[in-house]
Each structure stands twice: as structure tokens, then as C-alpha cells.
Write a protein that holds these residues in place. Structure first.
Motif, short mmCIF file in Angstrom:
data_model
loop_
_atom_site.label_atom_id
_atom_site.label_comp_id
_atom_site.label_asym_id
_atom_site.label_seq_id
_atom_site.Cartn_x
_atom_site.Cartn_y
_atom_site.Cartn_z
N ASN A 60 7.92 -6.02 -0.53
CA ASN A 60 6.67 -5.74 0.20
C ASN A 60 6.13 -6.99 0.89
N ARG A 61 6.28 -8.13 0.23
CA ARG A 61 5.81 -9.38 0.83
C ARG A 61 6.57 -9.69 2.11
N TYR A 62 7.89 -9.55 2.08
CA TYR A 62 8.68 -9.78 3.29
C TYR A 62 8.32 -8.78 4.38
N ALA A 63 8.08 -7.54 4.02
CA ALA A 63 7.70 -6.52 5.01
C ALA A 63 6.36 -6.86 5.64
N GLU A 64 5.41 -7.33 4.84
CA GLU A 64 4.10 -7.71 5.37
C GLU A 64 4.22 -8.88 6.33
#
Length: 118
Positions: A60-64
Motif C-alpha cells: 500500500n505504501r508503494y501504491a500511495e
């Protein structure tokens, strides 16, 4: 208390291992991942590790981060410097490489956990 301390040390070891993993060839990381999977199984901590949702949080962090960069590139006006656009594109490529390496880590760890299933 012992299990909490051990679980914290395993989690710290695993989370710090991601930086080391990115710089090394994936095949060199299989034994430590198998060792971590074995320790989690031996101490019956698989469900506790899964409850951390660590893989999902990092994904999720990479997607954000990628979404922020896409918005930045999409909202860029014509007056934006070429260097800024190139920097954003290079950052996108770097994030994509990190994301791919992380997926390889996740798959390797998942594969190592299969060896110690009931």
C-alpha cells in the motif's frame, strides 16, 4: 514476555532485511527467509506474523507513493521544468523496481513457509 521480545526481534530483523534484500541477488536471500519461516513455525507465531499485515502495508505504501507521483505528473503545468519531470519519471522507475523486488521477497518468503506447513 519472552515471546513478545522474540517476536519483536524477528520482526525487526525481517523489516531491516528488506533493505539488505534489495542490494543482493534474490537467491542469496532464500536461506535467511527459510530460517525466518522455520522460527515462526517453531514458535507457533505464523498467525501473529500474518496479523501484522506487513506485506500489505508495504504494498500500500508503494501504491500511495506511485499515486502521488502520477498526480504530480498529471497536474504538471506547461511551465514545469524538464528536470523536474525527468526526476519524477526516474522516481517512478525506482519505485517500480522496489515494488518488484518486494514482490519477489514476498513470494520467496511464501515459498519458504510452504516447507513448514502442517
Amino acid at each position: 514476555l519472552f515471546f513478545a521480545l522474540l517476536f519483536f526481534s524477528v520482526f525487526t530483523l525481517f523489516s531491516s532485511g528488506i533493505a539488505l534484500y534489495v542490494s543482493l541477488h534474490p537467491l542469496t536471500q532464500i536461506p535467511p527467509l527459510a530460517g525466518l519461516a522455520y522460527i515462526l513455525k517453531l514458535l507457533d507465531q505464523n498467525t501473529n506474523f500474518d496479523s501484522l499485515h506487513w506485506f500489505e502495508a508495504v504494498t500500500n505504501r508503494y501504491a500511495e507513493e506511485e499515486e502521488k507521483l502520477r498526480d504530480k505528473l498529471g497536474n504538471a503545468k506547461k511551465g514545469v521544468k524538464v528536470e523536474e519531470t525527468q526526476t519524477a519519471l526516474l522516481t517512478m522507475k525506482k519505485l517500480a523496481a522496489y515494488r518488484q523486488e518486494f514482490e519477489l521477497l514476498r513470494f520467496s518468503f511464501s515459498g519458504a513457509r510452504i516447507f513448514f506447513k502442517d
